[in-house]
Design an enzyme around this catalytic site. Structure first.
Site, PDB file in Angstrom:
ATOM      1  N   ARG A 248      37.168  72.227  44.415  1.00 25.33           N
ATOM      2  CA  ARG A 248      36.886  72.123  45.604  1.00 25.33           C
ATOM      3  C   ARG A 248      37.284  70.927  46.337  1.00 25.33           C
ATOM      4  O   ARG A 248      37.066  69.646  45.486  1.00 25.33           O
ATOM      5  CB  ARG A 248      35.613  72.454  45.961  1.00 25.33           C
ATOM      6  CG  ARG A 248      35.120  73.890  45.608  1.00 25.33           C
ATOM      7  CD  ARG A 248      35.916  74.646  46.605  1.00 25.33           C
ATOM      8  NE  ARG A 248      34.956  74.686  47.878  1.00 25.33           N
ATOM      9  CZ  ARG A 248      35.487  75.671  48.895  1.00 25.33           C
ATOM     10  NH1 ARG A 248      36.723  76.160  48.833  1.00 25.33           N
ATOM     11  NH2 ARG A 248      34.918  75.444  50.067  1.00 25.33           N
TER      12      ARG A 248
ATOM     13  N   ARG B  85      10.005  72.926  40.733  1.00 21.56           N
ATOM     14  CA  ARG B  85       8.879  72.666  40.082  1.00 21.56           C
ATOM     15  C   ARG B  85       7.602  72.846  41.003  1.00 21.56           C
ATOM     16  O   ARG B  85       7.663  73.045  42.059  1.00 21.56           O
ATOM     17  CB  ARG B  85       8.740  70.981  39.655  1.00 21.56           C
ATOM     18  CG  ARG B  85       9.618  70.073  40.723  1.00 21.56           C
ATOM     19  CD  ARG B  85       9.056  68.492  40.275  1.00 21.56           C
ATOM     20  NE  ARG B  85      10.240  67.811  39.714  1.00 21.56           N
ATOM     21  CZ  ARG B  85      10.989  67.251  40.321  1.00 21.56           C
ATOM     22  NH1 ARG B  85      10.959  66.896  41.867  1.00 21.56           N
ATOM     23  NH2 ARG B  85      12.191  66.329  39.954  1.00 21.56           N
TER      24      ARG B  85
ATOM     25  N   ARG C 149      21.356  72.687  37.971  1.00 17.51           N
ATOM     26  CA  ARG C 149      21.342  71.347  38.113  1.00 17.51           C
ATOM     27  C   ARG C 149      20.035  70.745  38.991  1.00 17.51           C
ATOM     28  O   ARG C 149      19.646  69.707  38.765  1.00 17.51           O
ATOM     29  CB  ARG C 149      22.681  70.738  38.868  1.00 17.51           C
ATOM     30  CG  ARG C 149      23.935  70.958  38.413  1.00 17.51           C
ATOM     31  CD  ARG C 149      25.061  70.902  39.355  1.00 17.51           C
ATOM     32  NE  ARG C 149      25.017  69.440  40.145  1.00 17.51           N
ATOM     33  CZ  ARG C 149      25.517  68.291  39.636  1.00 17.51           C
ATOM     34  NH1 ARG C 149      25.947  68.371  38.514  1.00 17.51           N
ATOM     35  NH2 ARG C 149      25.490  67.362  40.568  1.00 17.51           N
TER      36      ARG C 149
ATOM     37  N   GLU D 126      29.843  66.255  55.774  1.00 16.62           N
ATOM     38  CA  GLU D 126      30.757  66.531  54.834  1.00 16.62           C
ATOM     39  C   GLU D 126      31.099  67.979  54.862  1.00 16.62           C
ATOM     40  O   GLU D 126      30.434  68.947  55.131  1.00 16.62           O
ATOM     41  CB  GLU D 126      29.946  66.436  53.447  1.00 16.62           C
ATOM     42  CG  GLU D 126      30.611  66.625  52.341  1.00 16.62           C
ATOM     43  CD  GLU D 126      29.753  66.050  51.056  1.00 16.62           C
ATOM     44  OE1 GLU D 126      28.746  65.126  51.314  1.00 16.62           O
ATOM     45  OE2 GLU D 126      29.867  66.850  50.022  1.00 16.62           O
TER      46      GLU D 126
ATOM     47  N   ASP E 125      28.406  64.334  36.332  1.00 18.93           N
ATOM     48  CA  ASP E 125      27.551  63.225  36.885  1.00 18.93           C
ATOM     49  C   ASP E 125      28.079  61.901  36.480  1.00 18.93           C
ATOM     50  O   ASP E 125      28.660  61.909  35.285  1.00 18.93           O
ATOM     51  CB  ASP E 125      26.259  63.269  36.767  1.00 18.93           C
ATOM     52  CG  ASP E 125      25.655  64.615  37.710  1.00 18.93           C
ATOM     53  OD1 ASP E 125      26.156  64.960  38.609  1.00 18.93           O
ATOM     54  OD2 ASP E 125      24.492  65.165  37.065  1.00 18.93           O
TER      55      ASP E 125
ATOM     56  N   TYR F  45      32.136  69.305  35.534  1.00 23.49           N
ATOM     57  CA  TYR F  45      31.147  68.874  36.738  1.00 23.49           C
ATOM     58  C   TYR F  45      30.280  67.839  36.346  1.00 23.49           C
ATOM     59  O   TYR F  45      29.195  67.907  36.214  1.00 23.49           O
ATOM     60  CB  TYR F  45      30.427  69.935  37.344  1.00 23.49           C
ATOM     61  CG  TYR F  45      29.611  69.993  38.445  1.00 23.49           C
ATOM     62  CD1 TYR F  45      29.636  68.665  39.314  1.00 23.49           C
ATOM     63  CD2 TYR F  45      29.034  71.117  39.058  1.00 23.49           C
ATOM     64  CE1 TYR F  45      28.820  68.713  40.266  1.00 23.49           C
ATOM     65  CE2 TYR F  45      28.253  70.979  40.277  1.00 23.49           C
ATOM     66  CZ  TYR F  45      28.354  69.848  40.966  1.00 23.49           C
ATOM     67  OH  TYR F  45      27.582  69.743  42.108  1.00 23.49           O
TER      68      TYR F  45
ATOM     69  N   ARG G  38      26.545  68.894  54.711  1.00 20.74           N
ATOM     70  CA  ARG G  38      25.310  68.064  54.822  1.00 20.74           C
ATOM     71  C   ARG G  38      25.806  66.791  55.665  1.00 20.74           C
ATOM     72  O   ARG G  38      26.963  66.366  55.724  1.00 20.74           O
ATOM     73  CB  ARG G  38      25.061  67.258  53.428  1.00 20.74           C
ATOM     74  CG  ARG G  38      26.015  67.010  52.402  1.00 20.74           C
ATOM     75  CD  ARG G  38      25.388  66.951  50.981  1.00 20.74           C
ATOM     76  NE  ARG G  38      26.469  66.767  49.889  1.00 20.74           N
ATOM     77  CZ  ARG G  38      26.324  66.759  48.881  1.00 20.74           C
ATOM     78  NH1 ARG G  38      25.045  66.887  48.041  1.00 20.74           N
ATOM     79  NH2 ARG G  38      27.325  66.547  47.913  1.00 20.74           N
TER      80      ARG G  38
HETATM   81  N1  UDP Z   1      22.235  73.752  46.497  1.00 22.51           N
HETATM   82  C1  UDP Z   1      21.837  74.586  47.300  1.00 22.51           C
HETATM   83  N2  UDP Z   1      21.325  74.262  48.450  1.00 22.51           N
HETATM   84  C2  UDP Z   1      20.900  72.910  48.637  1.00 22.51           C
HETATM   85  C3  UDP Z   1      21.605  71.824  47.774  1.00 22.51           C
HETATM   86  C4  UDP Z   1      22.082  72.499  46.594  1.00 22.51           C
HETATM   87  O1  UDP Z   1      22.187  75.729  47.256  1.00 22.51           O
HETATM   88  O2  UDP Z   1      20.514  72.525  49.781  1.00 22.51           O
HETATM   89  C5  UDP Z   1      23.163  74.246  45.420  1.00 22.51           C
HETATM   90  C6  UDP Z   1      24.489  74.453  45.837  1.00 22.51           C
HETATM   91  O3  UDP Z   1      24.969  75.634  44.938  1.00 22.51           O
HETATM   92  C7  UDP Z   1      25.026  73.154  45.142  1.00 22.51           C
HETATM   93  C8  UDP Z   1      24.340  73.245  43.951  1.00 22.51           C
HETATM   94  O4  UDP Z   1      22.954  73.555  44.189  1.00 22.51           O
HETATM   95  O5  UDP Z   1      26.430  73.414  44.697  1.00 22.51           O
HETATM   96  C9  UDP Z   1      24.318  71.612  43.225  1.00 22.51           C
HETATM   97  O6  UDP Z   1      23.795  70.884  44.119  1.00 22.51           O
HETATM   98  P1  UDP Z   1      23.760  69.391  43.953  1.00 22.51           P
HETATM   99  O7  UDP Z   1      23.202  68.717  45.093  1.00 22.51           O
HETATM  100  O8  UDP Z   1      23.547  69.029  42.581  1.00 22.51           O
HETATM  101  O9  UDP Z   1      25.620  69.074  44.148  1.00 22.51           O
HETATM  102  P2  UDP Z   1      26.341  67.618  44.653  1.00 22.51           P
HETATM  103  O10 UDP Z   1      25.407  66.552  44.968  1.00 22.51           O
HETATM  104  O11 UDP Z   1      26.881  67.353  43.082  1.00 22.51           O
HETATM  105  O12 UDP Z   1      27.419  68.098  45.468  1.00 22.51           O
END
Ligand code: UDP
Length: 366
Positions: free
Chosen positions: A248, A175, A171, A299, A349, A347, A279
Site C-alpha cells: 500500500r 482493554r 497490533r 492521509e 515498527d 510490517y 486520518r
Molecule cells: N484500525 C482500525 N481503525 C482505526 C485504527 C486502526 O480499524 O481507527 C486497524 C486498521 O486495520 C489498521 C490497523 O488497525 O490497518 C493497524 O493500525 P495502526 O494504527 O497500528 O496502523 P499504522 O499506524 O501502522 O498505519
C-alpha cells in the site's frame, strides 16, 4: 575496492547497520535515491513546526536494549499516542477501551461491556479467527467493528476485511480499563529535535550519496564495495522475476492553517468509508507546540504501483508465499544481504527495525 560495505537505502535499518559497521572499523558508502536521508522517518522543520513528511512516527518499545540504543542519539519527549476515531459526527477514544465502550453503549463497567460484546458475536461461533473481520468481531463485537474498524481498514488496505490477515488488528491493544494509550509498550515518545537527526548521527563518518538510484548505477556501485546491504524492495532488486509483491502506498495533502489548533489532537482517524482519507495528522501536537499557526496532513491510502513509494507490505498468504521464494533466492547470494521493512517485506515498527538491524549486525560483523 574502496568500501567494505555498500548500504542501499538511508533509512533506519541501513543507518543502524552503517553505524555499527563503522564502529568495527569498516568503511561504508550509503546511497539513497531520495534527496534526503532517513527514509520514511524523515522529519523536517516547516515554519517552526516539525513535519513527519511520510506519516506519523511514534516511537514505542518494550525492548530495553532498543530503547537505550535510540536514547544514545536523541532525547525523547513524553508524548503518549491517544488517537481519536471519528465516525460521522461521533467521536470515540482509541485504542478500544472502556472510554470507547461507555461512549458507544452508555455503559460504565467492564462487565457490561463484555456482556454486550459477547451478545453481539454469540451466534457467529468464532473459535479460530481466520481473517481480520473475524478477529475484530471476536474482540470487540459488531458495533465497534462496523463503526471504527471496517471502513477504516478497507480504506487503508483496499481489500475486504475478510481477505486481510488477523494480525493487523492485533497490533492494537484492547482493554477493559479507562486507558487511551494506543500502545502497551513500556517506553514511548517523540525524539526532541526530530527523527532526521538520529539518522544523521548514525551516519556520521559514512560517505552518503543522495539522489542516487542503485538500479540506475548498479554496475558502478557494486564494484565499489566488498559486500552490500540492500534495504529496498527485495522483488525490485530481482527485477520482479518471480512476481510483484503488493504494497500500500500513502499520499499526503499537507496544509498550513492560520489557526493555532485545528483538531485538538495529533491523530484523528476518519473511520467512515465515505470520507476519502484515513486520518488527519496535526504535527505540532506531537511536540506540544505553542505556535500560533498549524500544519495538518490528510492521509490517503492507495494501491502501490511501480514508481510509487511503498509504505505497507500487504502480508496476506499470496504475498508471504511469494516473499518466501525471494528469500530463498536471497539466501544464495554470497555478498548481498537484505533487511528493513522493504527488504524483509514485514510490517515492522521502528523498534523492530532497530532490533532486526542489531541482530543482523551481530551476525554480519562478528
Ligand atoms: N484500525 C482500525 N481503525 C482505526 C485504527 C486502526 O480499524 O481507527 C486497524 C486498521 O486495520 C489498521 C490497523 O488497525 O490497518 C493497524 O493500525 P495502526 O494504527 O497500528 O496502523 P499504522 O499506524 O501502522 O498505519
Amino acid at each position: 575496492m574502496k568500501y567494505d560495505y555498500l548500504v542501499v537505502g538511508a533509512g533506519l535499518y541501513g543507518a543502524v547497520f552503517a553505524h555499527e559497521a563503522m564502529q568495527k572499523g569498516k568503511k561504508v558508502l550509503v546511497v539513497d535515491k531520495r534527496p534526503h536521508i532517513a527514509g520514511n522517518i524523515y522529519t523536517e522543520d516547516v515554519n517552526g513546526i516539525r513535519v513527519h513528511r511520510y506519516g506519523a512516527h511514534i516511537f514505542h518499545t518494550s525492548d530495553k536494549k532498543v530503547w537505550d540504543y535510540v536514547n544514545r542519539f536523541a532525547e525523547f519527549n513524553n508524548y503518549i499516542n491517544s488517537p481519536i476515531a471519528r465516525y460521522h459526527d461521533e467521536l470515540y477514544n482509541l485504542p478500544f477501551n472502556m472510554n470507547t465502550f461507555s461512549k458507544m453503549w452508555g455503559i460504565a463497567t467492564p462487565a457490561e461491556a463484555k456482556k454486550i460484546i459477547h451478545d453481539q458475536i454469540e451466534d457467529l461461533h468464532i473459535t479460530e479467527p481466520k481473517n481480520l473481520e473475524e478477529q475484530a468481531l471476536s474482540l470487540v463485537g459488531r458495533d465497534v467493528y462496523e463503526k471504527l474498524i471496517k471502513g477504516y481498514t478497507e480504506k487503508q488496505w483496499g481489500r475486504p476485511c475478510t481477505e486481510l490477515p488477523a494480525f493487523i488488528i492485533r497490533r492494537l491493544p484492547l482493554r477493559f480499563v479507562y486507558d487511551n494509550n494506543y500502545f502497551n509498550d513500556r517506553y514511548q515518545g517523540i525524539p526532541i529535535g526530530g527523527y532526521t537527526q538520529i539518522v544523521e548521527k548514525l551516519l556520521d563518518g559514512a560517505d552518503v550519496r543522495l539522489n542516487c538510484d542503485f538500479r540506475k548505477n548498479r554496475e558502478e556501485l557494486e564494484a565499489m564495495a566488498d559486500r552490500i546491504l540492500y534495504t529496498g524492495q527485495i522483488d525490485q532488486y530481482y527485477d520482479y522475476k518471480l512476481g510483484v509483491l503488493e504494497y500500500r502506498s500513502v499520499r499526503f495533502e499537507t496544509e498550513e492553517l492560520d489557526t493555532d489548533n485545528f483538531q485538538g489532537n495529533a491523530v484523528v482517524n476518519y473511520t467512515a468509508r465515505e470520507v476519502p482519507y484515513t486520518r488527519i495528522i496535526e504535527h505540532k501536537h506531537f511536540e506540544f507546540g505553542k505556535q500560533d499557526h498549524t500544519i495538518i496532513s490528510r492521509e490517503y491510502s492507495s494501491e502501490w504501483k511501480k514508481g510509487d513509494e511503498p509504505y505497507y507490505p500487504v502480508n496476506n498468504a499470496r504475498n508471504n508465499a511469494l516473499y518466501e521464494e525471494y528469500r530463498k533466492l536471497a539466501q544464495s547470494e554470497t555478498r548481498v544481504r537484505f533487511g528493513g521493512r522493504l527488504g524483509a517485506y514485514k510490517y515492522y515498527d521502528m523498534d523492530k527495525v532497530i532490533a532486526a538491524a542489531l541482530a543482523f549486525c551481530d551476525d554480519e560483523l562478528k
